[in-house]
Write an enzyme that holds these catalytic residues in place. Structure first.
Site, PDB file in Angstrom:
ATOM      1  CE  LYS A   1       6.948 -25.038 -10.581  1.00 32.66           C
ATOM      2  NZ  LYS A   1       6.808 -24.781  -9.258  1.00 32.66           N
TER       3      LYS A   1
ATOM      4  CG  ASP B   1       5.505 -21.712 -10.335  1.00 32.16           C
ATOM      5  OD1 ASP B   1       5.628 -22.017  -9.068  1.00 32.16           O
ATOM      6  OD2 ASP B   1       6.416 -20.890 -10.883  1.00 32.16           O
TER       7      ASP B   1
ATOM      8  N   GLY C   1       7.773  -8.687  -5.140  1.00 32.19           N
ATOM      9  CA  GLY C   1       6.953  -9.364  -6.173  1.00 32.19           C
ATOM     10  C   GLY C   1       5.389  -8.735  -5.670  1.00 32.19           C
ATOM     11  CG  PHE C   2       1.009  -7.397  -5.553  1.00 27.45           C
ATOM     12  CD1 PHE C   2       1.199  -7.522  -4.150  1.00 27.45           C
ATOM     13  CD2 PHE C   2       0.092  -7.496  -6.499  1.00 27.45           C
ATOM     14  CE1 PHE C   2      -0.254  -7.696  -3.671  1.00 27.45           C
ATOM     15  CE2 PHE C   2      -1.229  -7.617  -5.731  1.00 27.45           C
ATOM     16  CZ  PHE C   2      -1.357  -7.799  -4.203  1.00 27.45           C
TER      17      PHE C   2
ATOM     18  CG  ASN D   1      -0.787 -17.151  -5.525  1.00 26.07           C
ATOM     19  OD1 ASN D   1      -0.320 -18.056  -4.906  1.00 26.07           O
ATOM     20  ND2 ASN D   1      -2.490 -17.179  -5.413  1.00 26.07           N
ATOM     21  CB  VAL D   2       4.081 -16.500  -3.282  1.00 23.05           C
ATOM     22  CG1 VAL D   2       4.474 -16.749  -2.114  1.00 23.05           C
ATOM     23  CG2 VAL D   2       3.542 -17.622  -4.048  1.00 23.05           C
TER      24      VAL D   2
ATOM     25  CD1 TRP E   1      -3.714 -10.640  -2.353  1.00 19.80           C
ATOM     26  CD2 TRP E   1      -3.754 -12.573  -2.402  1.00 19.80           C
ATOM     27  NE1 TRP E   1      -5.006 -10.904  -2.246  1.00 19.80           N
ATOM     28  CE2 TRP E   1      -5.021 -12.212  -2.003  1.00 19.80           C
ATOM     29  CE3 TRP E   1      -3.487 -14.093  -2.760  1.00 19.80           C
ATOM     30  CZ2 TRP E   1      -6.147 -12.988  -1.807  1.00 19.80           C
ATOM     31  CZ3 TRP E   1      -4.662 -15.136  -2.484  1.00 19.80           C
ATOM     32  CH2 TRP E   1      -5.929 -14.382  -2.093  1.00 19.80           C
TER      33      TRP E   1
HETATM   34  P1  NDP Z   1       2.820 -14.862  -9.839  1.00 18.92           P
HETATM   35  O1  NDP Z   1       2.887 -14.952 -11.428  1.00 18.92           O
HETATM   36  O2  NDP Z   1       1.569 -14.758  -9.275  1.00 18.92           O
HETATM   37  O3  NDP Z   1       3.718 -13.689  -9.401  1.00 18.92           O
HETATM   38  C1  NDP Z   1       4.967 -13.445  -9.639  1.00 18.92           C
HETATM   39  C2  NDP Z   1       5.360 -11.999  -9.132  1.00 18.92           C
HETATM   40  O4  NDP Z   1       6.709 -11.782  -9.262  1.00 18.92           O
HETATM   41  C3  NDP Z   1       4.673 -10.930 -10.125  1.00 18.92           C
HETATM   42  O5  NDP Z   1       4.441  -9.938  -9.249  1.00 18.92           O
HETATM   43  C4  NDP Z   1       5.837 -10.527 -11.099  1.00 18.92           C
HETATM   44  O6  NDP Z   1       5.918  -9.194 -11.569  1.00 18.92           O
HETATM   45  C5  NDP Z   1       7.011 -10.713 -10.075  1.00 18.92           C
HETATM   46  N1  NDP Z   1       8.264 -10.818 -10.669  1.00 18.92           N
HETATM   47  C6  NDP Z   1       8.667 -11.521 -11.544  1.00 18.92           C
HETATM   48  N2  NDP Z   1       9.820 -11.576 -12.083  1.00 18.92           N
HETATM   49  C7  NDP Z   1      10.420 -10.619 -11.328  1.00 18.92           C
HETATM   50  C8  NDP Z   1      11.709 -10.059 -10.960  1.00 18.92           C
HETATM   51  N3  NDP Z   1      12.825 -10.567 -11.719  1.00 18.92           N
HETATM   52  N4  NDP Z   1      12.008  -9.191 -10.166  1.00 18.92           N
HETATM   53  C9  NDP Z   1      10.871  -8.734  -9.258  1.00 18.92           C
HETATM   54  N5  NDP Z   1       9.441  -9.337  -9.547  1.00 18.92           N
HETATM   55  C10 NDP Z   1       9.485 -10.103 -10.410  1.00 18.92           C
HETATM   56  O7  NDP Z   1       3.622 -15.981  -9.394  1.00 18.92           O
HETATM   57  P2  NDP Z   1       3.501 -16.833  -7.712  1.00 18.92           P
HETATM   58  O8  NDP Z   1       3.348 -15.739  -6.774  1.00 18.92           O
HETATM   59  O9  NDP Z   1       2.786 -17.961  -8.135  1.00 18.92           O
HETATM   60  O10 NDP Z   1       4.991 -17.323  -8.039  1.00 18.92           O
HETATM   61  C11 NDP Z   1       6.024 -16.681  -7.222  1.00 18.92           C
HETATM   62  C12 NDP Z   1       7.299 -17.466  -6.755  1.00 18.92           C
HETATM   63  O11 NDP Z   1       6.613 -18.329  -5.666  1.00 18.92           O
HETATM   64  C13 NDP Z   1       7.870 -18.388  -7.629  1.00 18.92           C
HETATM   65  O12 NDP Z   1       9.110 -18.608  -7.304  1.00 18.92           O
HETATM   66  C14 NDP Z   1       6.966 -19.626  -7.566  1.00 18.92           C
HETATM   67  O13 NDP Z   1       7.748 -20.786  -8.245  1.00 18.92           O
HETATM   68  C15 NDP Z   1       7.007 -19.829  -6.194  1.00 18.92           C
HETATM   69  N6  NDP Z   1       5.918 -20.553  -5.497  1.00 18.92           N
HETATM   70  C16 NDP Z   1       4.637 -20.535  -5.889  1.00 18.92           C
HETATM   71  C17 NDP Z   1       3.608 -21.289  -5.471  1.00 18.92           C
HETATM   72  C18 NDP Z   1       2.114 -21.136  -5.789  1.00 18.92           C
HETATM   73  O14 NDP Z   1       1.322 -21.762  -5.050  1.00 18.92           O
HETATM   74  N7  NDP Z   1       1.584 -19.896  -6.638  1.00 18.92           N
HETATM   75  C19 NDP Z   1       3.967 -22.329  -4.361  1.00 18.92           C
HETATM   76  C20 NDP Z   1       5.162 -22.200  -3.891  1.00 18.92           C
HETATM   77  C21 NDP Z   1       6.153 -21.470  -4.571  1.00 18.92           C
HETATM   78  P3  NDP Z   1       5.031  -9.038 -13.087  1.00 18.92           P
HETATM   79  O15 NDP Z   1       3.568  -9.592 -12.803  1.00 18.92           O
HETATM   80  O16 NDP Z   1       5.123  -7.735 -13.039  1.00 18.92           O
HETATM   81  O17 NDP Z   1       5.965  -9.743 -13.966  1.00 18.92           O
HETATM   82  O1  2IT Z   2       6.352 -24.424  -6.282  1.00 15.88           O
HETATM   83  C1  2IT Z   2       5.396 -24.858  -5.888  1.00 15.88           C
HETATM   84  O2  2IT Z   2       5.259 -25.372  -4.819  1.00 15.88           O
HETATM   85  C2  2IT Z   2       3.796 -24.499  -6.608  1.00 15.88           C
HETATM   86  N1  2IT Z   2       4.030 -23.709  -7.499  1.00 15.88           N
HETATM   87  C3  2IT Z   2       2.686 -25.262  -6.077  1.00 15.88           C
HETATM   88  C4  2IT Z   2       2.464 -26.640  -6.581  1.00 15.88           C
HETATM   89  C5  2IT Z   2       1.366 -27.349  -6.284  1.00 15.88           C
HETATM   90  O3  2IT Z   2       1.185 -28.554  -6.779  1.00 15.88           O
HETATM   91  O4  2IT Z   2       0.444 -26.964  -5.534  1.00 15.88           O
END
Ligand code: NDP
Ligand code: 2IT
Length: 445
Positions: free
Chosen positions: A124, A164, A235-236, A238-239, A241
């Site tokens: 990471k 992420d 949240g809103f 990537n995940v 959505w």
């Molecule tokens: P994004 O940056 O796309 O989205 C994060 C979202 O969480 C935003 O809507 C953000 O709001 C919101 N957020 C942040 N802090 C808070 C909080 N304290 N309370 C409520 N909402 C909050 O990130 P991802 O969707 O990529 O990641 C979200 C989670 O999923 C993380 O834990 C990440 O590690 C995990 N993950 C991601 C993967 C991926 O492929 N992207 C894969 C596996 C896990 P705002 O934008 O308004 O700050």
């Molecule tokens: O937490 C996770 O699994 C990710 N942010 C995705 C990692 C990746 O290499 O696709």
């Protein structure tokens, strides 16, 4: 082998890293019996070795904002374990990023990647840079400055970063562009790339899709499905959505989204045009979900609150670590929640997790339920290596199969005497055995 002694040694060795210690404790608690029953693990001192990252890279990132002011941020890459494949894991840009936080995520990633059935080690990285409110040019300059150092440590057979929190397709583009310029090679060093330059179809949706597929598998064990279920999402990003789209496709009704400042409740369901509108809000660099309620007046915004007070059948925490505490878990249980499937990494506190297990809720821990993202990254790497592109249908079908096999592995290692599946135990044991056995096979190196 005494867990308390191991944890107290780790606390001394890793001061000020509560999230890392939290993640390690959760894993060790569930694998300790496997280690006790198999003397080969103790003989190879696997526990001490598996909780120590292979390498921590820390560097200075200097960049200039649009007004000419120079800023300094910290950049990191934690290469945790490459026993079963090259290091693999996302990059996070968020002001809360610390070395301890990235160690927790790299540790989790090692077990998650092991569960995917694909040959990927765990890593990471990230920075305490805050992308919020930054112009496109500032984001580009920051990504370039970050890569000016990180390029030395990554490569398609060494370490393959991805997105992420705060890192999506745009940031991957800028980082990949800088890497390509410095190294002079165009290959699969990143995943989550653009479709026209090596990216896989379905990768943007994959984490959320996989999360809902995993929830569906859990529900099936009780003769249930996502159809007709009321779903709360946090949240809103990537995940969230991807989870919302797939939940709708499977016939559920999603009634919440959230941001750090509160949540939106839409009793009519969040789907179709509403999801597109949310994407527009995100693209405009807004940091709140509140404007959704101006467009859709039936929806309400609850400032400073979390969505877990809303009655639902399925809860999908998809934002950030420790966003769902004991009180939230109690609210969900009191309201009759059936299933909690983690899109985010470690969104539930240990107390919340305990309560779900005590009440025999179908509880999918992130390292299993959100593994579809990195699994599809693995599929992107395969396509890059083969120099061809699969169709969206092919990728999604492979993702679905992987999520089902992760579920099976959890059932195999997590089924208790009364038939209850403890997915925490199941995922930790299945993830651990593969990595630990590979470490033993490869000797003390
Ligand atoms: P994004 O940056 O796309 O989205 C994060 C979202 O969480 C935003 O809507 C953000 O709001 C919101 N957020 C942040 N802090 C808070 C909080 N304290 N309370 C409520 N909402 C909050 O990130 P991802 O969707 O990529 O990641 C979200 C989670 O999923 C993380 O834990 C990440 O590690 C995990 N993950 C991601 C993967 C991926 O492929 N992207 C894969 C596996 C896990 P705002 O934008 O308004 O700050
Ligand atoms: O937490 C996770 O699994 C990710 N942010 C995705 C990692 C990746 O290499 O696709």
């Amino acid at each position: 082998m005494n867990l308390e002694n191991i944890m107290s040694d780790l606390e001394k060795k890793n001061p000020g890293q509560p999230e890392f210690l939290q993640a390690v404790k959760e894993v060790l608690e569930t694998i300790i019996d496997v280690v006790r029953e198999n003397p080969k693990y103790e003989a190879a001192n696997i526990i001490d070795r598996i909780v120590e990252p292979d390498r921590v890279i820390s560097f200075k990132v200097q960049w200039m904002d649009d007004k000419g002011k120079v800023h300094v941020n910290r950049g990191y890459r934690v290469q945790f374990n490459n026993a079963i494949g090259p290091y693999k894991g996302g990059i996070r840009f968020h002001p809360s990023v610390t070395l301890g936080g990235l160690k927790f995520l790299g540790f989790e990633q090692t077990f998650k990647n092991s569960l995917t059935t694909l040959p990927m080690g765990g890593a990471k990285g990230g920075s305490d840079f805050d992308p919020k409110g930054k112009s496109n040019a500032e984001i580009m300059r920051f990504c370039q400055a970050f890569m000016a150092e990180l390029y030395k440590y990554v490569g398609p057979d060494t370490d393959i970063p991805a997105g992420d929190i705060g890192v999506g397709g745009r940031e991957i583009g800028y980082m990949f562009g800088m890497y390509k310029k410095l190294v002079g090679e165009h290959h699969g060093v990143f995943t989550g790339k653009g479709r026209n330059w090596g990216g896989s179809l379905i990768r943007p949706e994959a984490t959320g899709f996989g999360n809902v597929y995993f929830a569906e598998e859990m529900l099936k064990t009780r003769g249930e499905s996502m159809k007709g279920k009321i779903v709360t999402v946090s949240g809103f990003g990537n995940v969230s959505w991807g989870s919302i789209i797939k939940a709708n496709q499977l016939g559920a009704r999603v009634v919440t989204i959230s941001g750090p400042d509160g949540y939106v409740y839409d009793p009519d369901g969040i789907s179709g045009d509403k999801v597109d509108y949310l994407l527009e809000l995100r693209a405009s660099n807004q940091d709140i979900v509140k404007p959704y309620t101006y467009e859709y007046p039936n929806a309400q915004f609850f400032e400073g609150k979390r969505p877990w007070e809303v009655k639902c059948d399925v809860a999908l925490p998809c934002a950030i670590q420790n966003e769902l505490n004991l009180e939230d878990a109690q609210n969900l249980v009191n309201n009759g929640v059936l299933c909690v499937s983690e899109g985010a990494n470690m969104p539930c506190t240990p107390e919340a997790m305990e309560l779900f297990l005590e009440h025999k809720i179908l509880y999918g821990p992130g390292k299993a339920s959100n593994a579809g993202g990195v699994a599809t990254s693995g599929l992107e790497q395969t396509q890059n290596a083969m120099k061809l592109n699969w169709t969206a249908e092919e990728v999604e079908q492979k993702l679905h199969t992987i999520m089902k096999s992760i579920h099976e592995a959890c059932v195999k290692h997590g089924k208790e005497e009364d038939g209850f599946v403890n997915y925490v135990k199941g995922s930790n044991i299945a993830g651990f055995i593969k990595v630990a056995d590979a470490m033993i096979d490869q000797g003390v190196i």
